[in-house]
Scaffold this motif. Structure first.
Motif: not given
Length: 123
Positions: A45, A47-48
């Motif tokens: 990911s 985003e994370h």
């Protein structure tokens, strides 16, 4: 920054966009593929930093599973022992490398389940 791989420098054209996200992971729409060996990758990911999925080609788990779909990958759940991994063949992740897009297909009509056992080391 990632938990598993430290700092990564990813060109924009390497990012895979999941327009619909992934079920259960709201807001996670941008990932990068990190090759481990043929037919086995991490989907990290953007985003994370702690979120990464181990993916395997379905036909490495069950012969001919999704073999006609070159874009198909299965999410792996590692087991406590090397031979105890499972793969979700009912809901493959399809990644179109040309369009740099992905989505998870949930196909309960398939003969395979969400926890098909296989030996991750032998894959």
């Amino acid at each position: 920054a990632t938990l598993r791989f430290g700092m990564l420098s990813i060109p924009a054209e390497a990012v895979v966009h999941f327009p619909d996200g992934l079920p259960g992971f709201d807001g996670m729409r941008h990932f990068v593929m990190i090759d481990i060996r043929p037919d086995l990758i991490w989907l990290q990911s953007m985003e994370h930093p702690a979120l990464a999925f181990l993916l395997v080609r379905p036909w490495r788990v069950v012969a001919r599973a999704w073999a006609d779909d070159e874009q198909a990958w299965a999410i792996v759940t590692p087991g406590r022992q090397a031979g105890e991994a499972t793969a979700n063949l009912m809901a493959p992740i399809r990644i179109d490398l040309m369009a740099r897009t992905g989505r998870q297909l949930i196909r309960p009509d398939q003969p395979w389940g969400t926890a098909e056992p296989f030996d991750l080391v032998a894959t």
